[in-house]
Scaffold this motif. Structure first.
Motif, PDB file in Angstrom:
ATOM      1  N   LEU A   3      32.172  -8.759  40.551  1.00 44.26           N
ATOM      2  CA  LEU A   3      32.467 -10.150  40.259  1.00 44.26           C
ATOM      3  C   LEU A   3      32.351 -10.932  41.340  1.00 44.26           C
ATOM      4  CD1 LEU A   3      32.886 -12.487  38.077  1.00 44.26           C
ATOM      5  CD2 LEU A   3      35.412 -11.915  38.247  1.00 44.26           C
ATOM      6  N   GLU A   4      33.240 -10.462  42.700  1.00 46.70           N
ATOM      7  CA  GLU A   4      33.465 -11.225  43.653  1.00 46.70           C
ATOM      8  C   GLU A   4      32.079 -11.150  44.638  1.00 46.70           C
ATOM      9  OE1 GLU A   4      35.727 -12.995  44.875  1.00 46.70           O
ATOM     10  OE2 GLU A   4      37.216 -12.779  43.105  1.00 46.70           O
ATOM     11  N   GLU A   5      31.161  -9.996  44.297  1.00 41.69           N
ATOM     12  CA  GLU A   5      29.994 -10.215  45.077  1.00 41.69           C
ATOM     13  C   GLU A   5      29.071 -11.183  44.479  1.00 41.69           C
ATOM     14  OE1 GLU A   5      28.772  -5.698  46.535  1.00 41.69           O
ATOM     15  OE2 GLU A   5      29.085  -6.005  44.062  1.00 41.69           O
ATOM     16  N   ARG A   6      29.092 -11.342  43.104  1.00 34.11           N
ATOM     17  CA  ARG A   6      28.437 -12.588  42.283  1.00 34.11           C
ATOM     18  C   ARG A   6      28.992 -13.980  42.983  1.00 34.11           C
ATOM     19  NH1 ARG A   6      28.714 -11.353  37.321  1.00 34.11           N
ATOM     20  NH2 ARG A   6      30.265 -12.895  36.460  1.00 34.11           N
ATOM     21  N   TYR A   7      30.197 -14.048  42.823  1.00 27.84           N
ATOM     22  CA  TYR A   7      30.858 -15.271  43.610  1.00 27.84           C
ATOM     23  C   TYR A   7      30.146 -15.445  44.796  1.00 27.84           C
ATOM     24  CZ  TYR A   7      34.512 -15.416  40.055  1.00 27.84           C
ATOM     25  OH  TYR A   7      34.984 -15.440  38.777  1.00 27.84           O
ATOM     26  N   GLU A   8      30.133 -14.676  45.609  1.00 21.60           N
ATOM     27  CA  GLU A   8      29.640 -14.760  47.390  1.00 21.60           C
ATOM     28  C   GLU A   8      28.224 -15.306  47.231  1.00 21.60           C
ATOM     29  OE1 GLU A   8      29.400 -12.195  51.175  1.00 21.60           O
ATOM     30  OE2 GLU A   8      30.346 -11.453  49.549  1.00 21.60           O
ATOM     31  N   ILE A  10      26.647 -16.731  44.797  1.00 26.71           N
ATOM     32  CA  ILE A  10      26.338 -18.085  44.079  1.00 26.71           C
ATOM     33  C   ILE A  10      26.840 -19.074  45.255  1.00 26.71           C
ATOM     34  CG2 ILE A  10      27.172 -19.603  42.647  1.00 26.71           C
ATOM     35  CD1 ILE A  10      27.697 -17.447  40.539  1.00 26.71           C
ATOM     36  N   VAL A  11      27.762 -19.037  45.978  1.00 25.57           N
ATOM     37  CA  VAL A  11      28.345 -19.539  47.202  1.00 25.57           C
ATOM     38  C   VAL A  11      27.189 -19.673  48.076  1.00 25.57           C
ATOM     39  CG1 VAL A  11      29.856 -19.820  49.032  1.00 25.57           C
ATOM     40  CG2 VAL A  11      30.874 -19.635  46.686  1.00 25.57           C
ATOM     41  N   ASN A  12      26.618 -18.598  48.660  1.00 30.62           N
ATOM     42  CA  ASN A  12      25.454 -18.714  49.527  1.00 30.62           C
ATOM     43  C   ASN A  12      24.365 -19.265  49.096  1.00 30.62           C
ATOM     44  OD1 ASN A  12      26.814 -17.065  51.485  1.00 30.62           O
ATOM     45  ND2 ASN A  12      26.236 -15.124  50.716  1.00 30.62           N
ATOM     46  N   ILE A  13      24.004 -19.263  47.836  1.00 29.91           N
ATOM     47  CA  ILE A  13      22.681 -20.053  47.414  1.00 29.91           C
ATOM     48  C   ILE A  13      23.003 -21.792  47.291  1.00 29.91           C
ATOM     49  CG2 ILE A  13      21.521 -20.571  45.105  1.00 29.91           C
ATOM     50  CD1 ILE A  13      21.928 -17.660  44.272  1.00 29.91           C
ATOM     51  N   ILE A  14      24.287 -21.889  46.859  1.00 23.45           N
ATOM     52  CA  ILE A  14      24.541 -23.221  46.962  1.00 23.45           C
ATOM     53  C   ILE A  14      24.816 -23.903  48.492  1.00 23.45           C
ATOM     54  CG2 ILE A  14      27.213 -23.452  47.013  1.00 23.45           C
ATOM     55  CD1 ILE A  14      26.652 -25.627  44.474  1.00 23.45           C
ATOM     56  N   LYS A  15      25.116 -22.990  49.499  1.00 28.76           N
ATOM     57  CA  LYS A  15      25.094 -23.484  50.728  1.00 28.76           C
ATOM     58  C   LYS A  15      23.826 -23.866  51.298  1.00 28.76           C
ATOM     59  CE  LYS A  15      29.572 -21.528  52.425  1.00 28.76           C
ATOM     60  NZ  LYS A  15      30.206 -20.570  53.271  1.00 28.76           N
ATOM     61  N   LYS A  16      22.723 -23.191  50.836  1.00 30.50           N
ATOM     62  CA  LYS A  16      21.359 -22.890  51.103  1.00 30.50           C
ATOM     63  C   LYS A  16      20.590 -24.045  50.608  1.00 30.50           C
ATOM     64  CE  LYS A  16      17.144 -20.278  51.460  1.00 30.50           C
ATOM     65  NZ  LYS A  16      16.409 -18.959  51.099  1.00 30.50           N
ATOM     66  N   ASN A  17      20.723 -24.597  49.275  1.00 29.56           N
ATOM     67  CA  ASN A  17      20.023 -25.088  48.627  1.00 29.56           C
ATOM     68  C   ASN A  17      20.715 -26.688  48.302  1.00 29.56           C
ATOM     69  OD1 ASN A  17      18.007 -23.304  48.566  1.00 29.56           O
ATOM     70  ND2 ASN A  17      18.695 -22.433  46.637  1.00 29.56           N
ATOM     71  N   GLY A  18      22.110 -26.552  48.340  1.00 32.22           N
ATOM     72  CA  GLY A  18      22.974 -27.747  47.916  1.00 32.22           C
ATOM     73  C   GLY A  18      23.213 -27.833  46.453  1.00 32.22           C
ATOM     74  N   ARG A  46      38.282 -22.919  43.630  1.00 36.05           N
ATOM     75  CA  ARG A  46      38.722 -22.657  44.718  1.00 36.05           C
ATOM     76  C   ARG A  46      37.911 -23.507  46.029  1.00 36.05           C
ATOM     77  NH1 ARG A  46      36.845 -16.144  44.778  1.00 36.05           N
ATOM     78  NH2 ARG A  46      38.091 -15.221  42.757  1.00 36.05           N
ATOM     79  N   GLY A  47      37.323 -24.473  45.587  1.00 36.94           N
ATOM     80  CA  GLY A  47      37.106 -25.612  46.168  1.00 36.94           C
ATOM     81  C   GLY A  47      35.503 -25.273  46.787  1.00 36.94           C
ATOM     82  N   TYR A  48      34.674 -24.252  46.220  1.00 37.50           N
ATOM     83  CA  TYR A  48      33.441 -24.091  46.946  1.00 37.50           C
ATOM     84  C   TYR A  48      32.230 -25.124  46.196  1.00 37.50           C
ATOM     85  CZ  TYR A  48      35.190 -19.745  48.850  1.00 37.50           C
ATOM     86  OH  TYR A  48      35.925 -18.955  49.479  1.00 37.50           O
ATOM     87  N   LEU A  49      32.540 -25.749  45.174  1.00 34.51           N
ATOM     88  CA  LEU A  49      31.491 -26.280  44.734  1.00 34.51           C
ATOM     89  C   LEU A  49      32.005 -27.579  43.703  1.00 34.51           C
ATOM     90  CD1 LEU A  49      31.395 -25.245  41.575  1.00 34.51           C
ATOM     91  CD2 LEU A  49      29.961 -23.314  42.645  1.00 34.51           C
ATOM     92  N   ILE A  50      30.968 -28.249  43.112  1.00 29.65           N
ATOM     93  CA  ILE A  50      31.505 -29.205  41.997  1.00 29.65           C
ATOM     94  C   ILE A  50      30.522 -29.231  41.010  1.00 29.65           C
ATOM     95  CG2 ILE A  50      31.580 -31.692  41.615  1.00 29.65           C
ATOM     96  CD1 ILE A  50      32.092 -32.546  44.589  1.00 29.65           C
ATOM     97  N   ARG A  51      31.226 -28.936  39.629  1.00 24.37           N
ATOM     98  CA  ARG A  51      30.352 -28.565  38.797  1.00 24.37           C
ATOM     99  C   ARG A  51      29.598 -30.019  37.998  1.00 24.37           C
ATOM    100  NH1 ARG A  51      33.794 -26.167  33.946  1.00 24.37           N
ATOM    101  NH2 ARG A  51      35.439 -27.395  35.102  1.00 24.37           N
ATOM    102  N   VAL A  52      28.579 -30.064  37.741  1.00 24.71           N
ATOM    103  CA  VAL A  52      27.739 -31.155  37.303  1.00 24.71           C
ATOM    104  C   VAL A  52      26.902 -30.668  35.864  1.00 24.71           C
ATOM    105  CG1 VAL A  52      27.766 -32.274  39.281  1.00 24.71           C
ATOM    106  CG2 VAL A  52      25.736 -30.786  38.504  1.00 24.71           C
ATOM    107  N   TYR A  53      26.381 -31.638  35.300  1.00 29.82           N
ATOM    108  CA  TYR A  53      25.780 -31.289  34.159  1.00 29.82           C
ATOM    109  C   TYR A  53      24.338 -30.186  34.372  1.00 29.82           C
ATOM    110  CZ  TYR A  53      22.945 -31.837  29.735  1.00 29.82           C
ATOM    111  OH  TYR A  53      22.086 -31.620  28.442  1.00 29.82           O
ATOM    112  N   GLY A  54      24.636 -29.036  33.679  1.00 24.96           N
ATOM    113  CA  GLY A  54      23.477 -27.870  34.074  1.00 24.96           C
ATOM    114  C   GLY A  54      23.678 -27.086  35.112  1.00 24.96           C
ATOM    115  N   GLY A  55      24.793 -27.371  36.140  1.00 27.35           N
ATOM    116  CA  GLY A  55      24.795 -26.338  37.052  1.00 27.35           C
ATOM    117  C   GLY A  55      25.896 -26.794  38.000  1.00 27.35           C
ATOM    118  N   ALA A  56      25.825 -26.862  39.326  1.00 30.25           N
ATOM    119  CA  ALA A  56      26.918 -27.316  40.247  1.00 30.25           C
ATOM    120  C   ALA A  56      26.128 -27.819  41.494  1.00 30.25           C
ATOM    121  CB  ALA A  56      27.795 -25.944  40.558  1.00 30.25           C
TER     122      ALA A  56
END
Length: 239
Positions: A3-8, A10-18, A46-56
Motif C-alpha cells: 500500500l505505501e509503495e502505491r502511495y509513493e 501516486i505522489v510521484n505521478i502527481i508531482k510530475k504531472n500536476g 497527509r497533505g500531498y494532494l487535493i481531491r477533485v472531480y474524477g481524480g486529484a
C-alpha cells in the motif's frame, strides 16, 4: 505492491504531472476505482494532494502561482472543448463580456472561426489582440490599471468602466468551486471584485472551468452558485 509503495508512486505521478485521474490510476495499479479513491483520500489527509472531480491535483503553493503564459499551455484540449460549448450559447447581436481567463482567450480564438456579429467587452488585453482583425466583432477594451500578475485591467477604475454597460452574457474564469458551500473563488482580491462587478451588470452569467476545479477553494470568494446561470466544463453545461 504494498500500500505505501502505491502511495509513493501516486505522489510521484502527481508531482510530475500536476494531476491524476482515478480511472488511469486504477488501470495502472490494477485495482478498483474505489480503492484509488480511498488512496487519494488518505493522501489528501497527509497533505500531498487535493481531491477533485474524477481524480486529484497537486497541493498548490500560492507563493508560486503560474503566470498567464504558463497557464495557456495547461489543459489545452479541455479548454477548447469548453470554448466550443460556450460559442453555441452566443447569439448574433449579443453583448458579451469575456473576463480574464485562458479559457475565454480560447473562446476568442474560436469566435474568429464563426460569422457571429456581436460586441465583445473584455479586460484582458490578449483577447483584444486576438479579435483585432475580426470585422464582425466590435471590441471594447476596459480601461484602468493593468495588473501584470493577473494579466488584465482590474480594480476600482476598471470596475467603474464596466458599470457603464449592460451585458447579455458574461463568461467568467475562476479558481475553484466548493459545491458544499456554494462559493465561487479566485486567487486575487482585486480580480474577484472585478468579477463581482461583471456579474452584477450581466443578464446571464456562465462560469468557464475545467471540471477538476470542483470542490476546490481559492483565496477570495467572489460569488455564490445561486448567482450563476450555468457552469461550462469540458464534459457538459450544468444549469
Amino acid at each position: 505492491m504494498f500500500l505505501e509503495e502505491r502511495y509513493e508512486n501516486i505522489v510521484n505521478i502527481i508531482k510530475k504531472n500536476g494531476r491524476v485521474k482515478v480511472k488511469e490510476l486504477s488501470k495502472l495499479f490494477e485495482v478498483t476505482e474505489d480503492c484509488i479513491r480511498k488512496d487519494l483520500k488518505e493522501l489528501e489527509s497527509r497533505g500531498y494532494l487535493i481531491r477533485v472531480y474524477g481524480g486529484a491535483i497537486a497541493q498548490k503553493n500560492h507563493i508560486d502561482i503560474k503566470n498567464i503564459d504558463e497557464r495557456k499551455n495547461i489543459n489545452t484540449q479541455e479548454k477548447k472543448l469548453i470554448a466550443l460549448k460556450a460559442i453555441d450559447l452566443i447569439e448574433n447581436k449579443d453583448i458579451v463580456f469575456l473576463d480574464v481567463s485562458t479559457i475565454n482567450l480560447e473562446i476568442a480564438k474560436e469566435l474568429n472561426n464563426t460569422n457571429k456579429t456581436i460586441t465583445v467587452v473584455t479586460n484582458m488585453i490578449e483577447i483584444v489582440l486576438e479579435l483585432r482583425m475580426n470585422n464582425n466583432i466590435k471590441v471594447i477594451c476596459i480601461g484602468g490599471e493593468f495588473n501584470k500578475e493577473i494579466g488584465a485591467t482590474v480594480g476600482a477604475a476598471a470596475d467603474r468602466y464596466i458599470r457603464k454597460f449592460a451585458y447579455d452574457k458574461a463568461f467568467i474564469g475562476l479558481g475553484g468551486i466548493n459545491k458544499e458551500t456554494g462559493y465561487v473563488s479566485t486567487i486575487y482580491l482585486e480580480d474577484g471584485d472585478t468579477k463581482k462587478t461583471i456579474i452584477e451588470c450581466s443578464t446571464k452569467i456562465y462560469l468557464v472551468m475545467e471540471k477538476e476545479k470542483f470542490n476546490y477553494d481559492e483565496f477570495y470568494k467572489f460569488a455564490t452558485l445561486e448567482e450563476i446561470t450555468a457552469i461550462i466544463t469540458e464534459d457538459r453545461i450544468i444549469d
